[in-house]
Design a protein around this motif. Structure first.
Motif, PDB file in Angstrom:
ATOM      1  N   HIS A 109       0.266  -6.460   1.454  1.00  0.00           N
ATOM      2  CA  HIS A 109      -1.084  -6.986   1.960  1.00  0.00           C
ATOM      3  C   HIS A 109      -1.313  -8.039   1.121  1.00  0.00           C
ATOM      4  O   HIS A 109      -1.088  -8.050  -0.035  1.00  0.00           O
ATOM      5  CB  HIS A 109      -2.174  -5.885   1.831  1.00  0.00           C
ATOM      6  N   CYS A 157       0.890  -1.216  -0.003  1.00  0.00           N
ATOM      7  CA  CYS A 157      -0.080   0.106   0.132  1.00  0.00           C
ATOM      8  C   CYS A 157       0.994   1.317  -0.121  1.00  0.00           C
ATOM      9  O   CYS A 157       2.170   1.105  -0.241  1.00  0.00           O
ATOM     10  CB  CYS A 157      -0.814  -0.066   1.265  1.00  0.00           C
ATOM     11  N   CYS A 180      -2.702   2.249   7.085  1.00  0.00           N
ATOM     12  CA  CYS A 180      -3.821   2.335   5.768  1.00  0.00           C
ATOM     13  C   CYS A 180      -5.110   1.870   6.510  1.00  0.00           C
ATOM     14  O   CYS A 180      -6.257   2.205   5.745  1.00  0.00           O
ATOM     15  CB  CYS A 180      -3.152   1.525   4.665  1.00  0.00           C
ATOM     16  N   CYS A 209      -1.727  -2.210   9.909  1.00  0.00           N
ATOM     17  CA  CYS A 209      -0.974  -1.301   8.760  1.00  0.00           C
ATOM     18  C   CYS A 209      -1.768   0.085   9.115  1.00  0.00           C
ATOM     19  O   CYS A 209      -3.209   0.174   9.236  1.00  0.00           O
ATOM     20  CB  CYS A 209      -0.979  -1.814   7.494  1.00  0.00           C
TER      21      CYS A 209
HETATM   22 ZN    ZN Z   1      -1.550  -0.924   4.280  1.00  0.00          ZN
END
Ligand code: ZN
Ligand code: ADP
Length: 430
Positions: A256, A249, A313, A311
């Motif tokens: 991922h 990402c 994100c 993460c």
């Molecule tokens: Zn991520």
């Protein structure tokens, strides 16, 4: 930015429930449709009804590379032949090819996963993606192509090689992204340098999706600096649909892996026993959505670990560490185990070293490393070369615990391959 926010950020408990349901369906499907799996399940005494939790995956047999080769051409098919929509084969880095079948849903699903990956790095329909992977039987180019079209990008099916033409396409159609192998990305950077093209000024390039072969963090940085772009690590393999299995990402801190489609295990390559998150071992994947050719516990031979923790994100699918090599990549030189990536890491961290190298093994365990110098790496003073040569030799000896011969060569003189790089030439008479 998300392509499918709901599934990408699904709570772990809901994800695991979905995985279990899909695992049960997959095991039932192969137990009913694929004779080789019927045999394998019988050999380990497992029935589909024995799969009551995700931990029960360990009761399932492994599938190896040779299962696929032995089953060639149609042995592992789980749907009727007239339901097959597409055939791919593996690129056959090692040995004879494997046939891989896709149903209509499999084709669509593979493109969906690639779309998730692209949007995760900020791709939009305004992007122009120049696909420099090989079109044809390989999954690498076509699966990326369909995924990028799903997002709405303009996709240029350039294929690999012919750098003159690649550059022209990049200039004329304002390419923003390239999909490329690490070795070809480095080659292109050299090519532009020679042509006097400054990618920062003369091109619209912003990103590269780089994968298909192992490379190091140092190589990533080299590509990023040479081309003035962001490089995202892209992982996949033909047996698992091709590209789009795992992808970085925007945070670039591990890839991922789409766990709603693949059940992920890391095992000790010798014993096959599971290893906890954070420990390095062989990646083993079970397909959860494939119709035409489901695979149980496929031994990828790729060495990695799971990065523990969430993460930033917000995606809940766990991240894989950069692949550090394949179990069948390991070289044994004078009794020492060496992965080519260890050598690459040392070489690519040195500014006077160029963008290509080659490991030659010959005679009775003689190792020579041919190293290209950077364009600006040689100032005409022979003593500087000698110093660089001993610096490289010392650094390599510290990393791989054996002393190689280091041979410095001018930039652009080692062979470049259009597809996967052939870094190791082993002609030992052992
Ligand atoms: Zn991520
Ligand atoms: P094969 O080379 O086995 O015939 P593929 O062309 O499908 O088959 O290549 C898949 C393999 O390529 C993976 O198993 C892995 O070893 C390597 N690979 C793909 N992407 C990456 C990546 N980002 N980093 C390291 N290795 C990769």
């Amino acid at each position: 930015m998300f392509w499918d926010q709901k599934i990408e950020t699904i709570e772990r408990t809901a994800l695991e429930a979905l995985q279990l349901m899909r695992l049960q369906a997959t095991v039932s499907r192969v137990a009913c449709k694929v004779p080789r799996y019927q045999q394998k399940l019988a050999d380990c005494g497992t029935k589909p009804s024995d799969i009551r939790s995700l931990a029960d995956v360990q009761r399932l047999p492994f599938t190896s590379n040779s299962d696929l080769r032995d089953a060639y051409p149609a042995g592992l098919l789980a749907i009727a032949p007239d339901e097959v929509l597409r055939l791919h084969t593996s690129s056959g880095t090692t040995g004879k090819p494997k046939a891989l079948f896709f149903s209509a849903n499999d084709v669509n699903n593979a493109a969906e996963l690639v779309a998730r990956c692209l949007v995760m790095t900020g791709v939009t329909r305004r992007d122009v993606l120049q696909n420099m992977m090989t079109y044809g039987l390989f999954t690498g180019a076509l699966v990326m192509h369909y995924g990028a079209e799903k997002v709405g990008c303009l996709v240029i099916p350039a294929g690999p090689g012919n750098s003159e033409k690649q550059l022209l396409l990049m200039q004329d159609f304002r390419t923003t992204i390239v999909h490329v192998t690490p070795s070809y990305a480095l080659y292109l950077a050299d090519f532009m340098e020679k042509k006097g093209v400054d990618p920062r000024k003369d091109l619209a390039l912003r990103k590269a999706f780089v994968g298909a072969e192992p490379y190091t963090e140092e190589t990533r940085r080299k590509i990023e600096e040479a081309l003035g772009i962001d490089v995202y690590n892209s992982y996949g393999m033909s047996e698992m649909n091709g590209p789009g299995v795992a992808f970085e990402c925007e945070h670039k801190c591990g890839m991922h892996l789409w766990e709603d489609n693949y059940l992920l295990e890391i095992v000790d390559p010798q014993t096959g026993k599971p290893l906890p998150d954070g420990q390095t071992g062989e990646l083993v994947l079970t397909t959860l959505c494939r119709e035409a050719m489901p695979l149980l516990r496929y031994r990828t031979r790729d060495i990695t670990s799971i990065i523990p923790g969430p993460c930033p994100c917000g995606r809940t699918h766990r991240r894989l560490h950069r692949i550090t090599g394949r179990t069948d990549d390991m070289l044994i030189v004078r009794g020492v185990n060496i992965y080519p990536q260890q050598i690459e890491r040392v070489l690519m961290s040195l500014p006077s070293v160029g963008r290509n190298y080659q490991i030659v093994l010959e005679g009775l365990d003689e190792m020579t490393i041919n190293v290209e110098l950077a364009e600006a790496g040689f100032d005409g003073h022979v003593e500087h070369l000698t110093r660089l040569q001993s610096e490289i030799t010392d650094r390599l000896r510290a990393e791989i615990l054996t002393k190689p011969k280091v041979h410095l060569v001018p930039p652009g003189t080692l062979p470049v391959s259009e597809g996967k790089a052939k870094r190791v030439i082993d002609s030992r008479s052992l």
